[in-house]
Design an enzyme around this catalytic site. Structure first.
Site, PDB file in Angstrom:
ATOM      1  N   LYS A   1       0.848  -1.199   0.000  1.00  0.00           N
ATOM      2  CA  LYS A   1       0.000   0.000   0.000  1.00  0.00           C
ATOM      3  C   LYS A   1       0.869   1.229   0.000  1.00  0.00           C
ATOM      4  O   LYS A   1       1.972   1.217   0.548  1.00  0.00           O
ATOM      5  CB  LYS A   1      -0.879   0.019   1.256  1.00  0.00           C
ATOM      6  CG  LYS A   1      -2.052   0.956   1.157  1.00  0.00           C
ATOM      7  CD  LYS A   1      -3.173   0.289   0.397  1.00  0.00           C
ATOM      8  CE  LYS A   1      -4.475   0.996   0.493  1.00  0.00           C
ATOM      9  NZ  LYS A   1      -5.599   0.067   0.297  1.00  0.00           N
TER      10      LYS A   1
ATOM     11  N   GLY B   1     -18.073   8.219  -1.005  1.00  0.00           N
ATOM     12  CA  GLY B   1     -17.048   8.357  -2.036  1.00  0.00           C
ATOM     13  C   GLY B   1     -17.332   7.311  -3.105  1.00  0.00           C
ATOM     14  O   GLY B   1     -18.461   6.810  -3.227  1.00  0.00           O
ATOM     15  N   ASN B   2     -16.311   6.936  -3.842  1.00  0.00           N
ATOM     16  CA  ASN B   2     -16.490   5.979  -4.935  1.00  0.00           C
ATOM     17  C   ASN B   2     -17.182   4.705  -4.445  1.00  0.00           C
ATOM     18  O   ASN B   2     -18.186   4.262  -5.005  1.00  0.00           O
ATOM     19  CB  ASN B   2     -15.106   5.664  -5.521  1.00  0.00           C
ATOM     20  CG  ASN B   2     -15.202   4.837  -6.785  1.00  0.00           C
ATOM     21  OD1 ASN B   2     -15.980   5.156  -7.676  1.00  0.00           O
ATOM     22  ND2 ASN B   2     -14.447   3.762  -6.843  1.00  0.00           N
TER      23      ASN B   2
ATOM     24  N   GLY C   1     -18.765   3.901  -1.355  1.00  0.00           N
ATOM     25  CA  GLY C   1     -20.060   4.042  -0.686  1.00  0.00           C
ATOM     26  C   GLY C   1     -21.172   4.431  -1.654  1.00  0.00           C
ATOM     27  O   GLY C   1     -22.292   3.906  -1.576  1.00  0.00           O
TER      28      GLY C   1
HETATM   29  N1  GLU Z   1      -7.478   0.223  -2.798  1.00  0.00           N
HETATM   30  C1  GLU Z   1      -8.268  -0.938  -3.014  1.00  0.00           C
HETATM   31  C2  GLU Z   1      -8.274  -1.826  -1.789  1.00  0.00           C
HETATM   32  O1  GLU Z   1      -8.044  -1.381  -0.686  1.00  0.00           O
HETATM   33  C3  GLU Z   1      -7.910  -1.654  -4.309  1.00  0.00           C
HETATM   34  C4  GLU Z   1      -6.503  -2.162  -4.401  1.00  0.00           C
HETATM   35  C5  GLU Z   1      -6.119  -2.702  -5.779  1.00  0.00           C
HETATM   36  O2  GLU Z   1      -6.947  -2.738  -6.669  1.00  0.00           O
HETATM   37  O3  GLU Z   1      -4.951  -3.090  -5.911  1.00  0.00           O
HETATM   38  O4  GLU Z   1      -8.543  -2.988  -1.853  1.00  0.00           O
END
Ligand code: GLU
Length: 428
Positions: free
Chosen positions: A104, A218-219, A221
């Site tokens: 992340k 957001g996207n 919800g």
């Molecule tokens: N940010 C999203 C999550 O927390 C998607 C992560 C991704 O597609 O790699 O799962």
């Protein structure tokens, strides 16, 4: 003291490790991120002066495949948050059985305060700063809170410029025009709907009578609300960072009128339009204004936290009345609050399962990029449904067999797979 989400993540791992009895050596490995990058990103602001932003990328574990996970642009980003989110990505990919590890990234910034040019320079600068450590076989970023398909397009372009050829598979969540995949933008929510419906069936709830409250618009919800509403469910309350709205008694009139149905719900299509026009859901006609705290405490059947971590803590957990919680946000419930919910008999579909739809369709996007062969939307969504339902059944089966919470069951499945891979690869 703000709650440290990495402590929460480690606690969840330790609970699972105890249950499945993994080696202490392996647990030691799993408790630590493999690599953490901290970068300074100097950006020329529109005013002409330079501002240096701080960014992170935590590469947690890659025993099952390359690191995978989004990039968050948010003023509250910090190293513990990024570490926790990268651990959760590891368990998320594992529990749904896609061939990735977890990672992340984050940049400490309020992107709403940047001009479009500044945002582009920051997105490119971040990728340049970490470019030696990412790649389609190493680490594949994606969107997260306040990052968009446009930002992914800039990041893909920047990485391709560095390499000297097109590398679409370096990030997922791209716009369709630059090798994104159909359905990715609503896939987290769609996946959430599949597990929500499974849970409703298991709990023998009457779908017509369920009242749902969604925290976060957001996207994730907003798409969740939209899909549930379209399926005929009653979404009675939603909120964004400015506050929330609750359908009032006479709510099904005026702008909120829903044609030809008896659905007692906010008209989500109208709420979405309203938010686009005014910047918030607050003051939508036919509703009462409530706070985010009040939304969590509503007398509803289902609560869907879709904003940030630590929404439900020891402080407010006593007020929760919902019977079912579907965690579309990452880490919205602290470990202490989780214990209390379990005691009360509340079923929590945990984040690593409930919100895995996004990374699953990211996986499809990456596969399509690598093969240079693109699927129809239906194929992505059908395959998503198969994986979500299979994973739900697996976790539910473990929960029933061992008489444990869904979270512990999900962690047991996920951690066991990563632990086995670590053991095999390291000859432990
Ligand atoms: N940010 C999203 C999550 O927390 C998607 C992560 C991704 O597609 O790699 O799962």
């Amino acid at each position: 003291m703000p709650i440290n989400p990495f402590k929460n993540a480690t606690q969840q791992l330790e609970n699972a490790a105890k249950l499945i009895n993994i080696d202490s050596d392996v647990l030691e490995i799993l408790k630590n991120p493999k690599r953490i990058l901290e970068v300074s990103i100097p950006i020329k602001m529109d005013s002409g002066c330079i501002k240096v932003f701080k960014g992170f990328r935590s590469q947690y574990n890659d025993a099952l495949g390359p690191f995978k996970g989004g990039i968050r642009f948010h003023p509250q980003v910090n190293i513990n948050e990024v570490k926790a989110l990268s651990a959760w990505m590891t368990w998320k990919c594992s529990v749904v059985g896609i061939p990735y590890g977890g990672g992340k990234g984050g940049v400490i910034v309020d992107p709403r305060k940047l001009s479009i040019g500044e945002l582009e320079r920051l997105s490119r600068g971040y990728i340049r700063a970490i470019s030696d450590f990412i790649g389609p076989e190493k680490d594949i970023p994606a969107p997260d809170v306040y990052t968009t398909p446009q930002i992914m397009a800039w990041m893909m372009d920047e990485f391709s410029n560095i390499k000297g050829y097109n590398v679409p598979s370096i990030v997922t969540g791209k716009p369709l025009e630059v090798r994104g995949t159909k359905g990715r933008k609503y896939s987290t929510s769609q996946g959430g709907v599949y597990v929500f419906e499974k849970a409703v069936e298991k709990l023998k709830m009457n779908p017509k009578k369920i009242n749902i409250a969604i925290q976060g618009f957001g996207n994730v919800g907003a798409f969740m609300a939209e899909i549930l509403f379209a399926l005929g469910y009653n979404v009675v309350a939603v909120s964004d960072s400015k506050g929330g709205i609750l359908l009032d008694e006479n709510g099904n009139s005026g702008k909120n009128k829903i044609k030809n149905t008896k659905q007692h719900s906010l008209n989500i299509m109208e709420v979405i339009k309203f938010k686009k026009d005014t910047g918030s859901v607050i003051d939508f006609p036919g509703t009462e204004t409530i706070t985010n705290e009040q939304l969590l405490a509503l007398d509803v059947d289902v609560l869907i936290p879709s904003a940030l971590e630590n929404a439900i803590t020891e402080k407010n957990v006593g007020k929760i009345k919902a019977k079912l919680i579907v965690e579309l946000a990452n880490g919205p419930i602290t470990s202490e609050a989780d214990k209390k919910l379990e005691k009360k008999g509340v079923i929590v579909v945990p984040d690593i399962l409930a919100n895995a739809g996004g990374v699953i369709v990211s996986y499809f996007e990456w596969v399509q990029n690598l093969q240079n062969y693109y699927w129809e939307e239906e194929e992505n969504i059908d395959k998503l449904k198969v994986i979500m339902e299979r994973s739900f059944d697996e976790v539910w089966g473990k929960k029933d067999n061992l008489d444990i919470s869904m979270r512990l069951a999900a962690y047991a499945v996920a951690v066991d797979r990563v632990a086995k891979a670590e053991k095999l690869r390291r000859g432990l």
